[in-house]
Design a protein around this motif. Structure first.
Motif, short mmCIF file in Angstrom:
data_model
loop_
_atom_site.label_atom_id
_atom_site.label_comp_id
_atom_site.label_asym_id
_atom_site.label_seq_id
_atom_site.Cartn_x
_atom_site.Cartn_y
_atom_site.Cartn_z
N LEU A 1 -10.28 31.23 -4.39
CA LEU A 1 -11.61 31.03 -4.98
C LEU A 1 -11.58 30.52 -6.42
CD1 LEU A 1 -13.39 34.28 -3.68
CD2 LEU A 1 -13.76 31.93 -2.89
N LEU A 2 -10.41 30.34 -7.01
CA LEU A 2 -10.34 29.96 -8.43
C LEU A 2 -10.88 28.56 -8.69
CD1 LEU A 2 -6.94 31.51 -9.53
CD2 LEU A 2 -9.21 32.10 -10.40
N SER A 3 -10.99 27.74 -7.65
CA SER A 3 -11.52 26.39 -7.82
C SER A 3 -13.00 26.30 -7.44
CB SER A 3 -10.72 25.39 -6.98
OG SER A 3 -10.82 25.72 -5.61
N THR A 4 -13.63 27.45 -7.22
CA THR A 4 -15.04 27.47 -6.82
C THR A 4 -15.91 28.01 -7.95
OG1 THR A 4 -14.93 29.70 -5.87
CG2 THR A 4 -14.34 27.85 -4.43
N ARG A 5 -17.21 28.13 -7.67
CA ARG A 5 -18.17 28.67 -8.63
C ARG A 5 -18.89 29.86 -8.02
NH1 ARG A 5 -21.48 23.56 -11.34
NH2 ARG A 5 -19.76 22.85 -12.67
N VAL A 6 -19.41 30.70 -8.91
CA VAL A 6 -20.30 31.78 -8.50
C VAL A 6 -21.66 31.51 -9.15
CG1 VAL A 6 -19.78 33.35 -10.39
CG2 VAL A 6 -20.47 34.27 -8.18
N ASP A 7 -22.74 31.84 -8.44
CA ASP A 7 -24.08 31.45 -8.91
C ASP A 7 -24.45 32.10 -10.24
OD1 ASP A 7 -24.67 29.65 -6.93
OD2 ASP A 7 -25.55 31.14 -5.60
N VAL A 8 -24.28 33.41 -10.35
CA VAL A 8 -24.63 34.12 -11.59
C VAL A 8 -23.61 35.22 -11.85
CG1 VAL A 8 -26.45 35.29 -12.91
CG2 VAL A 8 -27.08 33.79 -11.02
N ILE A 9 -23.15 35.31 -13.09
CA ILE A 9 -22.24 36.37 -13.47
C ILE A 9 -22.65 36.89 -14.85
CG2 ILE A 9 -20.56 34.75 -14.44
CD1 ILE A 9 -18.33 36.67 -13.44
N ALA A 10 -22.56 38.20 -15.03
CA ALA A 10 -22.94 38.81 -16.30
C ALA A 10 -21.75 39.55 -16.88
CB ALA A 10 -24.12 39.76 -16.10
N PHE A 11 -21.57 39.44 -18.20
CA PHE A 11 -20.42 40.01 -18.88
C PHE A 11 -20.85 41.05 -19.91
CE2 PHE A 11 -19.14 35.81 -17.52
CZ PHE A 11 -17.81 35.97 -17.13
N ASN A 12 -19.94 41.95 -20.17
CA ASN A 12 -20.04 42.85 -21.32
C ASN A 12 -18.83 42.56 -22.20
OD1 ASN A 12 -20.08 44.89 -23.21
ND2 ASN A 12 -20.57 46.51 -21.76
#
Length: 771
Positions: free
Chosen positions: A638-649
């Protein structure tokens, strides 16, 4: 009350003030200069082309008569538009150089508008700036009457101290009628053929050059003559006055270009480019002659093995094209307050910053997918000013990157370094100069050093440099948007060609720009019904049924809310480009507003969480290398793909969401759940599947009722009308789907409830692309 009588296009004296002293004029005055552009310049196309040809060959600031200009105001408009025309030039389009590059390659993309991709001013723009300085100096010395020369010199050297008038900020012509300024200032200085005299009561550090003058002008300050006190004032040699004027004009040109860039809409800039095709040939000829174009030159020695070399394209020196990866490195450093140019920078630290740098769509995208890719780009740099080496005989790699030339071409942002320069000059008006007596070949006399003392500059410089750095951060990371829904104009003048009325063209352009999140005061989380209305509340005359029949429009209604989609082929006809950079948009152009709204609702909901510091839409997963996520993502390819939304702290992923809508492709739902399942394996991350409404959920669940995925014990004997999110929640929980594949199910409605309208805007700053 602010002065509103300064008309630089109709009053020659005001035009002279605007072109010589743009920092001391109001923004409204300068905007008037460009209000008729680019039509005014295109009506004088031959003169503008002459001006531009002369500008492209101007290597210094030696006074020169302006070529092509017939009106005083054109020395400002031609100067600013020449810089923009150079910046947006596309000299290699349709040439054999473009033909030889593999289609879709980074090299082929870098051939398009190559000067705009450079992270800073190119040598062409620097020459244009030199020409502006050279022409206004010539005009001052040869065309201005003595009393106007005295006024201009007084504003430069003997301006009012701060606090003596309500200036905004420190602009001489901001609140006072120009002719009143003339009567107040004209006796403070006197201009002759050899020198400029400043009244003894008006002498201050304003009369001295800044120590960083060499940054602005290629001129030695070591051999400058001292300023001599005599005849009741300070005598400034003409050469020194020219340098002081150049120091001011360097900043004045930046302000003119910045205002022109942000005053001219996209379609107006395109009109300027299309209306002056011969400029392409002037610039292309310099590419072919291998003239120095970029300083520094961020190019690579590496070659694409798929390039089709042809004999007719090989020259004694290959054409100058820059490397996309190195430009991203430079943009990342510009955007990061804690990184700097020209100092040793550990490669590992640089890669950490690159993983968190999201270029806006107007800059080349960030696809430095690994540490090795970064090292290879640095190692293959063509310029010896880009350095890669081991630090202190250790295995740790360190690099040094040269700084680009500061550019004023960026979206509106403050503070601007030209305003900081003006404030600095105004404050120097209160500072007393150091005078000393000397005895030399010219006799016993009292003198003033031509350059501001270094100690005084060290006190002033930090604030000035902060403004310069802030401007370059804006150039590297600020999103370019239309300020307001009601400011939207067609990107292309194609209404008649596409059988669209003016109102239909505005309406469709609004939808297209809103889909790309390029209207500052409109959010996809809201209903698009507002796009139908003018600023006065009246409705645009639009036949939605006609537009749907002609495949211009798709409409999706959700309760009282409405969503419009202009299909990708039609957006292209309108001149609206797809924002495909991660952090800003999807790679595919097919994504509809239904999908985009769900992503923005999800991002807004994540942003309100107290343990979230940053939210990213369309996040490339290579950015999670060297984190706890990498092993799982690599294992699942999956490292060459995207995720729609991600949230970080603070850099640690906390929440991940995938948005899915109904389609005829089960593989889309499968891939969506595959990503969520991978993240669900990682401790501390909560995952969500998001669909617009129960109708979409029903179709998605049908796709996921598969032996390799949910494989329900039995599919509900119901319909989407009677089986909503809460029913699916119960079923997914009962069948062990939650926790195994993802943790939570959401729809438009549930996300909206998690993000009260009163709170949503206050968290926008957390979302990449919103600030």
């Amino acid at each position: 009350m602010r002065n509103r009588t300064m008309q630089p296009r109709t009053n020659q004296r005001n035009a002279a003030r605007a072109i010589l002293l743009p920092l001391d004029c109001t923004t409204e005055t300068l905007e008037r200069l460009f209000a008729a552009e680019p039509e005014a310049t295109l009506s004088s196309k031959r003169g503008f082309n002459e001006y531009l040809r002369a500008a492209l060959t101007q290597h210094d600031i030696t006074p020169a008569p302006p070529a092509g200009a017939t009106e005083i105001s054109e020395l400002a408009t031609f100067a600013a538009l020449a810089a923009l025309r150079i910046h947006h030039a596309d000299p290699l389009k349709g040439t054999e150089y473009e033909d030889r590059e593999p289609p879709g390659s980074a090299e082929s993309r870098m051939l398009r508008t190559p000067l705009a991709k450079h992270p800073g001013l190119t040598n062409f723009c620097i020459r244009a700036r030199n020409y502006y300085i050279a022409t206004i100096t010539w005009l001052f010395e040869h065309e201005f009457p003595p009393e106007l020369q005295a006024e201009i010199a007084a504003v430069l050297l003997a301006r009012d101290p701060p606090g003596t008038s309500n200036q905004a900020p420190y602009r001489t012509y901001a609140n006072t009628d120009p002719e009143t300024v003339h009567h107040q200032f004209r006796d403070r200085t006197n201009v002759t053929d050899d020198l400029v005299w400043i009244d003894i009561d008006q002498i201050s550090r304003c009369c001295q050059l800044l120590p960083c003058i060499s940054k602005f002008i290629s001129s030695s300050i070591d051999s400058l003559s001292r300023l001599c006190i005599g005849n009741g004032g300070l005598n400034m040699p003409k050469k020194l006055f020219r340098l002081k004027l150049a120091e001011y004009a360097w900043h004045g040109w930046a302000r003119l270009v910045h205002i022109a860039h942000n005053t001219l809409a996209v379609h107006a800039r395109k009109q300027l480019v299309d209306g002056t095709p011969s400029v392409q040939n002037h610039i292309f000829s310099r590419f072919r002659r291998n003239n120095p174009i970029y300083a520094p030159y961020y190019a690579s020695n590496s070659k694409n093995p798929q390039r089709e070399w042809r004999q007719k394209t090989t020259t004694t020196k290959p054409i100058q094209i820059e490397d996309k990866r190195l430009i991203t490195v430079v943009d990342c450093i510009r955007a990061s307050p804690l990184l700097s140019f020209g100092t040793p920078l550990p490669v590992e630290r640089l890669f950490d910053y690159l993983k968190a740098y999201f270029p806006p769509p107007r800059r080349p995208g960030n696809d430095i997918g690994s540490r090795n890719t970064l090292i290879k780009a640095l190692a293959n740099a063509k310029s010896n000013r880009v350095k890669l080496y081991h630090a202190d005989e250790t295995s740790n790699l360190v690099c040094k990157i040269p700084a680009p030339k500061d550019t004023p071409i960026y979206p509106p942002d403050e503070p601007n370094f030209w305003d900081r320069y003006l404030r600095l000059q105004s404050k120097q008006r209160d500072a007393t100069v150091n005078r000393k007596w000397i005895n030399d070949a010219d006799g016993y006399r009292q003198v003033v050093e031509p350059v501001l003392p270094q100690q005084a500059w060290q006190t002033l410089n930090p604030n000035y440099e902060l403004a310069v750095n802030h401007a370059q951060r804006a150039a590297a990371q600020a999103q370019s948007t239309v300020p307001s829904l009601h400011d939207v104009e067609p990107v292309r003048d194609v209404g008649s060609a596409l059988a669209l009325t003016d109102d239909e063209l505005i309406f469709l352009t609004r939808i297209g720009l809103a889909m790309e999140r390029k209207i500052a005061d409109f959010s996809l989380t809201n209903s698009m019904r507002a796009l139908r209305y003018r600023a006065d509340g009246t409705k645009l005359k639009v036949d939605e049924d006609k537009l749907k029949d002609l495949d211009w429009l798709e409409v999706h209604k959700e309760g009282l809310s409405v969503l419009y989609t202009v299909p990708a082929p039609k957006r292209k006809l309108l001149g609206i480009e797809n924002s495909s950079h991660d952090g800003y948009g999807e790679k595919t152009t097919k994504e509809k507003s239904v999908h985009r709204k769900a992503i923005d609702l999800c991002a807004a909901a994540f942003a309100t969480k107290p343990d979230v510091t940053r939210v990213v839409r369309y996040h490339d997963l290579w950015r999670l290398r060297s984190t706890a996520c990498e092993p799982v993502l690599e294992q699942n390819d999956l490292l060459s793909t995207r995720v729609d939304v991600i949230a970080f702290n603070s850099g640690t992923p906390k929440y991940v969401a995938e948005v899915e809508t109904m389609s005829n492709e089960p593989s889309r739902s499968h891939q969506c759940v595959k990503k969520l399942a991978a993240f669900s394996e990682i401790d501390g991350i909560r995952t969500s599947l998001v669909a617009p409404n129960p109708d979409h959920l029903w179709e998605i669940m049908k796709h996921l009722d598969h032996p390799n995925y949910f494989d329900f014990d039995s599919f509900p004997d119901s319909t989407s009308d009677n089986y909503g999110r809460s029913e699916w929640d119960t079923k997914l929980d009962n069948e062990g789907i939650f926790g195994q594949y993802f943790d939570q199910l959401d729809t438009y409605r549930s996300l909206a409830h998690k993000t009260p309208d009163s709170e949503s805007d206050s968290y926008d700053y957390k979302i990449v692309g919103n600030s």
